[in-house]
Design a protein around this motif. Structure first.
Motif, short mmCIF file in Angstrom:
data_model
loop_
_atom_site.label_atom_id
_atom_site.label_comp_id
_atom_site.label_asym_id
_atom_site.label_seq_id
_atom_site.Cartn_x
_atom_site.Cartn_y
_atom_site.Cartn_z
N ARG A 124 59.53 -24.38 65.75
CA ARG A 124 58.18 -24.04 66.21
C ARG A 124 58.07 -24.31 67.71
NH1 ARG A 124 54.11 -26.80 61.74
NH2 ARG A 124 54.77 -25.56 59.89
N ALA A 125 57.41 -23.39 68.41
CA ALA A 125 57.19 -23.55 69.85
C ALA A 125 55.71 -23.30 70.16
CB ALA A 125 58.06 -22.58 70.65
N THR A 126 55.26 -23.81 71.29
CA THR A 126 53.91 -23.52 71.75
C THR A 126 53.89 -22.13 72.40
OG1 THR A 126 54.39 -24.78 73.79
CG2 THR A 126 53.23 -25.93 72.02
N GLN A 127 52.73 -21.74 72.93
CA GLN A 127 52.55 -20.38 73.44
C GLN A 127 53.40 -20.13 74.69
OE1 GLN A 127 50.74 -18.40 71.60
NE2 GLN A 127 50.04 -20.05 70.28
N PHE A 128 53.95 -18.94 74.79
CA PHE A 128 54.70 -18.56 75.99
C PHE A 128 53.73 -18.33 77.16
CE2 PHE A 128 57.84 -16.33 72.94
CZ PHE A 128 58.39 -17.55 72.59
N HIS A 129 54.23 -18.53 78.37
CA HIS A 129 53.40 -18.34 79.56
C HIS A 129 52.76 -16.97 79.61
CE1 HIS A 129 56.03 -21.61 81.59
NE2 HIS A 129 54.84 -22.11 81.37
N ASP A 130 53.53 -15.92 79.27
CA ASP A 130 52.98 -14.57 79.43
C ASP A 130 51.84 -14.31 78.45
OD1 ASP A 130 54.91 -14.56 77.31
OD2 ASP A 130 55.02 -12.39 77.42
N PRO A 156 51.54 -24.20 77.55
CA PRO A 156 52.45 -23.05 77.67
C PRO A 156 53.88 -23.46 78.01
CG PRO A 156 50.94 -23.17 79.54
CD PRO A 156 50.47 -24.19 78.54
N ILE A 157 54.82 -22.67 77.47
CA ILE A 157 56.24 -22.95 77.64
C ILE A 157 56.95 -21.71 78.15
CG2 ILE A 157 56.86 -22.33 75.25
CD1 ILE A 157 58.81 -24.76 75.32
N GLU A 158 58.02 -21.91 78.88
CA GLU A 158 58.84 -20.83 79.42
C GLU A 158 59.67 -20.21 78.30
OE1 GLU A 158 60.52 -18.03 81.24
OE2 GLU A 158 59.15 -19.29 82.45
N MET A 181 59.07 -27.48 70.05
CA MET A 181 59.22 -27.35 71.49
C MET A 181 57.85 -27.07 72.11
SD MET A 181 62.61 -25.11 72.43
CE MET A 181 62.43 -25.52 74.19
N GLY A 182 57.44 -27.93 73.02
CA GLY A 182 56.19 -27.73 73.74
C GLY A 182 56.44 -27.64 75.23
N GLY A 183 55.54 -26.96 75.93
CA GLY A 183 55.63 -26.88 77.38
C GLY A 183 55.43 -28.25 78.02
N GLY A 234 59.75 -25.63 82.79
CA GLY A 234 59.05 -24.69 83.65
C GLY A 234 57.54 -24.79 83.48
N THR A 235 56.82 -25.01 84.59
CA THR A 235 55.37 -25.20 84.52
C THR A 235 54.64 -23.86 84.60
OG1 THR A 235 55.06 -25.40 86.91
CG2 THR A 235 55.64 -27.42 85.69
N PHE A 236 53.37 -23.89 84.24
CA PHE A 236 52.54 -22.69 84.31
C PHE A 236 52.39 -22.24 85.77
CE2 PHE A 236 48.27 -20.56 83.94
CZ PHE A 236 48.71 -19.48 83.17
N ALA A 237 52.23 -23.18 86.67
CA ALA A 237 52.11 -22.84 88.09
C ALA A 237 53.37 -22.14 88.60
CB ALA A 237 51.83 -24.10 88.91
N GLU A 238 54.53 -22.62 88.19
CA GLU A 238 55.79 -21.98 88.60
C GLU A 238 55.89 -20.57 88.04
OE1 GLU A 238 58.49 -26.06 88.92
OE2 GLU A 238 58.43 -24.91 87.06
N TYR A 239 55.45 -20.39 86.79
CA TYR A 239 55.47 -19.05 86.20
C TYR A 239 54.54 -18.11 86.98
CZ TYR A 239 54.48 -15.22 83.02
OH TYR A 239 54.31 -13.96 82.49
N LEU A 240 53.34 -18.57 87.31
CA LEU A 240 52.40 -17.74 88.04
C LEU A 240 52.95 -17.34 89.41
CD1 LEU A 240 49.04 -19.59 87.26
CD2 LEU A 240 49.79 -17.38 86.35
#
Length: 248
Positions: A124-130, A156-158, A181-183, A234-240
């Motif tokens: 199980r994983a948390t929500q993807f960044h996208d 959010p997770i990468e 797996m969590g962000g 990978g953080t949400f800010a890095e993804y953005l």
């Protein structure tokens, strides 16, 4: 060389899993409704027996708003008939605690996998960044205000990190339910919204809105989060920044 089948192998997650397994020397079969030579609609099962013949492990990434349970039953039946030794399934944190319709179907698929008679692994994983960005885009459609669910956070997770983990699990022995797996961060929706607005150069007044219903209450309680398993990097800010460029 191991032969590994990846359902949903052209999707956001499945494509990355396929790339990683191929790079590690495995023979990878990509199964999706339109990918030749294994174009299969799992909901009908047509062509599935040929796709799984000779497969050692299957990674089940395919998912849809409807038909997931039927697809899982067809896949399990074909894998069992073919003598496949290991089925890996990607699920979502909180599917057994958040009464969202899609989550209920994902949890039902978990049970189908567990009761399949096959060797199995469920992650199980948390929500993807996208996906979080897609939600925020919808909330920002109005020109002046951006309503967000009051008291709700996300983690959010990468997606590439989840793909790495799935590939490693596919190479190993059946492990049952493995740790979630969590962000790396649990962020409230106002904070997520502000980061998204900065990254996209938009201006909106963020308005927290209280909602009704059992799903909202479960989300407020953080049933979809796993802060004790904040293993993502990978953080949400890095993804953005990667997606939209540096914030102005």
């Amino acid at each position: 060389m191991t032969t590994i089948l990846v359902t949903g192998g052209t999707g956001t997650l499945g494509r990355l899993v396929t790339e990683r397994l191929g790079a590690r020397g495995h023979e990878v079969r990509v199964l999706s409704r339109h990918a030749q030579p294994y174009a299969v609609d799992l909901r009908t099962g047509a062509g599935l027996d040929a796709a799984v013949a000779g497969v050692d492990t299957a990674v089940h990434c395919a998912s849809a708003p409807r038909g997931d349970e039927e697809a899982a039953r067809n896949l399990v039946a074909a894998l069992r008939q073919a003598g496949v030794g290991h089925l890996v399934y990607i699920s979502i944190v909180g599917v057994d605690e958040v009464p969202l319709g899609y989550y209920k179907h994902k949890y039902a698929v978990e049970r189908i996998v567990e009761e399949s008679g096959l060797g199995w692994t469920v992650l199980r994983a948390t929500q993807f960044h996208d996906l979080v960005v897609s939600v925020l885009q919808g909330l920002a459609r109005t020109p002046l205000l951006m309503p967000v669910p009051a008291g709700v956070a996300d983690q959010p997770i990468e997606v590439a990190e989840v793909a790495d983990r799935l590939a490693a699990l596919a190479e190993g022995a059946p492990a049952g339910r493995v740790p979630d797996m969590g962000g790396p961060e649990v962020l409230g929706f106002p904070e997520l919204a502000r980061a998204y607005l900065r990254a996209t150069g938009r201006r909106r007044r963020i308005v927290p809105v209280r909602l009704a219903g059992a799903t909202y209450q479960a989300l407020r309680a953080g049933r979809h989060l796993t802060p004790e398993r904040a293993v993502g990097r990978g953080t949400f800010a890095e993804y953005l920044a990667k997606r939209f460029g540096p914030a102005s």
